[in-house]
Scaffold this motif. Structure first.
Motif, PDB file in Angstrom:
ATOM      1  N   ALA A 266       0.568  -1.487   0.264  1.00 41.30           N
ATOM      2  CA  ALA A 266       0.047  -0.277   0.309  1.00 41.30           C
ATOM      3  C   ALA A 266       0.826   1.068   0.185  1.00 41.30           C
ATOM      4  O   ALA A 266       0.873   2.151  -0.511  1.00 41.30           O
ATOM      5  CB  ALA A 266      -0.794  -0.147   1.522  1.00 41.30           C
ATOM      6  N   ALA A 267       2.198   1.278   1.195  1.00 42.09           N
ATOM      7  CA  ALA A 267       2.953   2.552   0.663  1.00 42.09           C
ATOM      8  C   ALA A 267       3.423   2.792  -0.559  1.00 42.09           C
ATOM      9  O   ALA A 267       3.729   3.708  -1.080  1.00 42.09           O
ATOM     10  CB  ALA A 267       3.316   1.995   1.415  1.00 42.09           C
ATOM     11  N   ASP A 268       3.868   1.679  -1.179  1.00 44.55           N
ATOM     12  CA  ASP A 268       4.576   1.536  -2.136  1.00 44.55           C
ATOM     13  C   ASP A 268       3.319   2.109  -3.656  1.00 44.55           C
ATOM     14  O   ASP A 268       3.724   3.000  -4.413  1.00 44.55           O
ATOM     15  CB  ASP A 268       5.512   0.299  -2.968  1.00 44.55           C
ATOM     16  CG  ASP A 268       6.741  -0.408  -1.687  1.00 44.55           C
ATOM     17  OD1 ASP A 268       7.082   0.345  -0.958  1.00 44.55           O
ATOM     18  OD2 ASP A 268       6.259  -1.964  -2.036  1.00 44.55           O
ATOM     19  N   SER A 269       2.307   1.931  -3.463  1.00 44.37           N
ATOM     20  CA  SER A 269       1.423   1.846  -4.960  1.00 44.37           C
ATOM     21  C   SER A 269       1.686   3.612  -3.754  1.00 44.37           C
ATOM     22  O   SER A 269       1.168   4.000  -5.542  1.00 44.37           O
ATOM     23  CB  SER A 269       0.191   1.624  -4.044  1.00 44.37           C
ATOM     24  OG  SER A 269      -1.001   1.881  -4.991  1.00 44.37           O
ATOM     25  N   LEU A 270       0.770   4.521  -2.787  1.00 42.78           N
ATOM     26  CA  LEU A 270       1.583   5.915  -2.843  1.00 42.78           C
ATOM     27  C   LEU A 270       2.568   6.573  -3.262  1.00 42.78           C
ATOM     28  O   LEU A 270       2.333   7.012  -4.275  1.00 42.78           O
ATOM     29  CB  LEU A 270       0.611   5.587  -1.543  1.00 42.78           C
ATOM     30  CG  LEU A 270      -0.549   5.457  -1.445  1.00 42.78           C
ATOM     31  CD1 LEU A 270      -0.883   5.874   0.758  1.00 42.78           C
ATOM     32  CD2 LEU A 270      -1.853   6.762  -1.458  1.00 42.78           C
ATOM     33  N   ARG A 271       3.489   5.937  -3.377  1.00 46.24           N
ATOM     34  CA  ARG A 271       4.814   6.646  -3.138  1.00 46.24           C
ATOM     35  C   ARG A 271       5.150   6.842  -4.984  1.00 46.24           C
ATOM     36  O   ARG A 271       5.223   7.626  -5.279  1.00 46.24           O
ATOM     37  CB  ARG A 271       6.336   5.225  -3.281  1.00 46.24           C
ATOM     38  CG  ARG A 271       7.437   6.156  -3.299  1.00 46.24           C
ATOM     39  CD  ARG A 271       8.562   5.970  -2.259  1.00 46.24           C
ATOM     40  NE  ARG A 271       8.394   4.948  -2.488  1.00 46.24           N
ATOM     41  CZ  ARG A 271       8.422   3.455  -2.222  1.00 46.24           C
ATOM     42  NH1 ARG A 271       7.497   3.226  -1.496  1.00 46.24           N
ATOM     43  NH2 ARG A 271       8.689   1.710  -2.375  1.00 46.24           N
ATOM     44  N   TRP A 272       4.387   5.746  -5.599  1.00 39.70           N
ATOM     45  CA  TRP A 272       4.699   5.171  -7.028  1.00 39.70           C
ATOM     46  C   TRP A 272       3.556   6.008  -7.469  1.00 39.70           C
ATOM     47  O   TRP A 272       4.244   6.616  -8.857  1.00 39.70           O
ATOM     48  CB  TRP A 272       4.718   3.515  -7.724  1.00 39.70           C
ATOM     49  CG  TRP A 272       5.868   3.114  -6.843  1.00 39.70           C
ATOM     50  CD1 TRP A 272       6.343   2.203  -6.235  1.00 39.70           C
ATOM     51  CD2 TRP A 272       7.203   3.898  -7.893  1.00 39.70           C
ATOM     52  NE1 TRP A 272       7.693   1.942  -6.476  1.00 39.70           N
ATOM     53  CE2 TRP A 272       8.648   2.998  -7.332  1.00 39.70           C
ATOM     54  CE3 TRP A 272       7.920   4.315  -8.513  1.00 39.70           C
ATOM     55  CZ2 TRP A 272       9.545   2.798  -7.531  1.00 39.70           C
ATOM     56  CZ3 TRP A 272       8.995   4.459  -9.376  1.00 39.70           C
ATOM     57  CH2 TRP A 272       9.865   3.994  -8.111  1.00 39.70           C
ATOM     58  N   ALA A 273       2.545   6.452  -7.701  1.00 39.70           N
ATOM     59  CA  ALA A 273       1.049   7.490  -7.769  1.00 39.70           C
ATOM     60  C   ALA A 273       1.686   8.634  -7.357  1.00 39.70           C
ATOM     61  O   ALA A 273       1.656   9.140  -8.170  1.00 39.70           O
ATOM     62  CB  ALA A 273       0.450   7.076  -7.584  1.00 39.70           C
ATOM     63  N   ALA A 274       2.133   8.895  -6.562  1.00 35.53           N
ATOM     64  CA  ALA A 274       2.787  10.016  -6.480  1.00 35.53           C
ATOM     65  C   ALA A 274       3.524  10.928  -7.388  1.00 35.53           C
ATOM     66  O   ALA A 274       4.059  11.985  -8.147  1.00 35.53           O
ATOM     67  CB  ALA A 274       3.057  10.280  -4.799  1.00 35.53           C
ATOM     68  N   ARG A 275       5.264   9.842  -7.425  1.00 41.26           N
ATOM     69  CA  ARG A 275       6.088   9.957  -8.924  1.00 41.26           C
ATOM     70  C   ARG A 275       5.377  10.004  -9.531  1.00 41.26           C
ATOM     71  O   ARG A 275       5.921  10.714 -10.526  1.00 41.26           O
ATOM     72  CB  ARG A 275       6.950   8.857  -8.054  1.00 41.26           C
ATOM     73  CG  ARG A 275       7.474   9.204  -6.611  1.00 41.26           C
ATOM     74  CD  ARG A 275       8.300   7.801  -6.597  1.00 41.26           C
ATOM     75  NE  ARG A 275       9.204   8.456  -5.415  1.00 41.26           N
ATOM     76  CZ  ARG A 275      10.988   7.592  -4.761  1.00 41.26           C
ATOM     77  NH1 ARG A 275      10.569   6.023  -5.755  1.00 41.26           N
ATOM     78  NH2 ARG A 275      11.051   7.046  -4.126  1.00 41.26           N
ATOM     79  N   ASP A 276       4.654   8.825 -10.820  1.00 47.47           N
ATOM     80  CA  ASP A 276       3.795   9.334 -11.673  1.00 47.47           C
ATOM     81  C   ASP A 276       2.866  10.038 -11.952  1.00 47.47           C
ATOM     82  O   ASP A 276       3.126  10.959 -13.098  1.00 47.47           O
ATOM     83  CB  ASP A 276       3.476   8.477 -11.997  1.00 47.47           C
ATOM     84  CG  ASP A 276       4.064   6.635 -11.735  1.00 47.47           C
ATOM     85  OD1 ASP A 276       5.392   6.753 -11.598  1.00 47.47           O
ATOM     86  OD2 ASP A 276       2.919   5.807 -11.428  1.00 47.47           O
ATOM     87  N   ARG A 277       2.587  10.772 -10.711  1.00 46.75           N
ATOM     88  CA  ARG A 277       2.365  12.551 -11.080  1.00 46.75           C
ATOM     89  C   ARG A 277       2.850  13.562 -11.129  1.00 46.75           C
ATOM     90  O   ARG A 277       2.769  14.023 -12.194  1.00 46.75           O
ATOM     91  CB  ARG A 277       1.007  12.588  -9.703  1.00 46.75           C
ATOM     92  CG  ARG A 277      -0.455  14.104 -10.116  1.00 46.75           C
ATOM     93  CD  ARG A 277      -0.870  13.508  -8.904  1.00 46.75           C
ATOM     94  NE  ARG A 277      -1.410  14.882  -8.624  1.00 46.75           N
ATOM     95  CZ  ARG A 277      -3.056  15.158  -9.042  1.00 46.75           C
ATOM     96  NH1 ARG A 277      -2.762  14.212 -10.124  1.00 46.75           N
ATOM     97  NH2 ARG A 277      -3.659  16.247  -9.323  1.00 46.75           N
ATOM     98  N   ALA A 278       3.674  13.309 -10.537  1.00 48.15           N
ATOM     99  CA  ALA A 278       4.872  14.465 -10.826  1.00 48.15           C
ATOM    100  C   ALA A 278       5.608  14.471 -12.086  1.00 48.15           C
ATOM    101  O   ALA A 278       6.244  14.757 -12.684  1.00 48.15           O
ATOM    102  CB  ALA A 278       5.873  14.579  -9.120  1.00 48.15           C
ATOM    103  N   ARG A 279       6.196  13.178 -12.560  1.00 48.20           N
ATOM    104  CA  ARG A 279       6.177  13.062 -13.969  1.00 48.20           C
ATOM    105  C   ARG A 279       5.973  12.740 -14.458  1.00 48.20           C
ATOM    106  O   ARG A 279       6.141  13.913 -15.717  1.00 48.20           O
ATOM    107  CB  ARG A 279       7.178  11.551 -13.476  1.00 48.20           C
ATOM    108  CG  ARG A 279       7.734  11.351 -15.182  1.00 48.20           C
ATOM    109  CD  ARG A 279       8.742  10.087 -15.190  1.00 48.20           C
ATOM    110  NE  ARG A 279       7.326   9.281 -15.195  1.00 48.20           N
ATOM    111  CZ  ARG A 279       6.992   8.533 -14.542  1.00 48.20           C
ATOM    112  NH1 ARG A 279       7.655   8.235 -13.450  1.00 48.20           N
ATOM    113  NH2 ARG A 279       6.795   7.089 -13.972  1.00 48.20           N
ATOM    114  N   ARG A 280       4.615  13.370 -15.088  1.00 42.35           N
ATOM    115  CA  ARG A 280       3.232  12.953 -15.800  1.00 42.35           C
ATOM    116  C   ARG A 280       2.992  14.976 -16.008  1.00 42.35           C
ATOM    117  O   ARG A 280       3.592  15.600 -16.517  1.00 42.35           O
ATOM    118  CB  ARG A 280       2.369  12.771 -15.401  1.00 42.35           C
ATOM    119  CG  ARG A 280       0.947  13.204 -16.660  1.00 42.35           C
ATOM    120  CD  ARG A 280       1.550  12.609 -17.847  1.00 42.35           C
ATOM    121  NE  ARG A 280       1.035  12.845 -19.131  1.00 42.35           N
ATOM    122  CZ  ARG A 280       0.406  12.467 -20.400  1.00 42.35           C
ATOM    123  NH1 ARG A 280       1.980  12.198 -20.385  1.00 42.35           N
ATOM    124  NH2 ARG A 280       0.162  13.350 -21.061  1.00 42.35           N
TER     125      ARG A 280
END
Length: 246
Positions: free
Chosen positions: A151-165
């Protein structure tokens, strides 16, 4: 005997000076308290960070050296803490630029409660002498750790993908603007002639051209002088007679 006007002015000035002095003392005390509090918070953060670093190094050493349930417990704690800390840093860093991550932070706080509870349970089990009971509980502990870290990894990667987008979109927009500007800089045209300068007249057509004037006839050359004929003598050219001497 009443005090004079000068004495009243002096007393007023002294009261103002005393009031200013008291205010300066209070401001100094407030600034000192704030500075001490900031220094204390800095020291506390430093101590917490040092304690966390020592604990993580200890867990890493235990996971490598110890075998069996004790070594796996240390590995589970290390995995849990690393995932939770990385997610926390990513969300806090992104929330300063993206307000949409505030809800993600709220979800992470709820997840952190489960993570702290599991970390405390794993820490207490490290000193459990009954290895058989510990081995029986390990599958459940492993599953809880995986669920929390996923769950923590999912939040982290979603935030990183959003920032990269967002970064990619901004880069695309910036590239398009730069292409337009570069095209404008490379576009140049010839300067049109000024309207104040009269245009050159067009050449007249062959029918409109005036007839050519005939060349003037040559005048006859004057006759050459005949030097064999006697030249006329003008009166002023006659010789004077000599006067008689008799």
């Amino acid at each position: 005997m009443s005090a004079g006007p000068e004495e009243e002015h002096v007393e007023t000035a002294l009261a103002v000076v005393a009031l200013l002095f008291v205010l300066m003392v209070l401001l100094g005390a407030y600034a000192t308290v704030k500075a001490v509090g900031a220094a204390k918070r800095g020291v506390d953060r430093g101590i917490t960070q040092a304690r966390r670093t020592v604990e993580e190094h200890t867990l890493r050493a235990k996971s490598l050296v110890q075998v069996g349930p004790a070594g796996e417990l240390a590995q589970l704690r290390l995995t849990l803490r690393s995932s939770m800390r990385a997610t926390q840093d990513a969300l806090h860093a992104g929330a300063s630029d993206d307000a949409s991550l505030k809800e993600s932070l709220a979800l992470f706080e709820r997840l952190s409660a489960h993570g702290h509870e599991l970390d405390g349970e794993l820490r207490r089990l490290e000193s459990e002498p009954d290895r058989a009971t510990l081995a029986e509980r390990l599958p459940g502990l492993r599953e809880r750790t995986e669920r929390i870290t996923q769950a923590a990894d999912s939040l982290r990667w979603a935030a990183r993908d959003r920032a990269r987008r967002f970064a990619d979109d901004d880069l695309d927009t910036l590239s398009a603007q730069i292409d337009l500007e570069a095209g404008a800089l490379r576009h140049w045209t010839r300067t049109e002639p000024s309207s104040t300068q009269p245009p050159w007249p067009e050449a007249p057509a062959a029918d409109d051209q005036p007839a050519a004037r005939p060349a003037p006839a040559e005048e006859p050359a004057p006759p050459a002088l005949d030097r064999s004929r006697p030249r006329p003598v003008h009166p002023w050219q006659k010789k004077a007679r000599p006067e008689s001497t008799t």
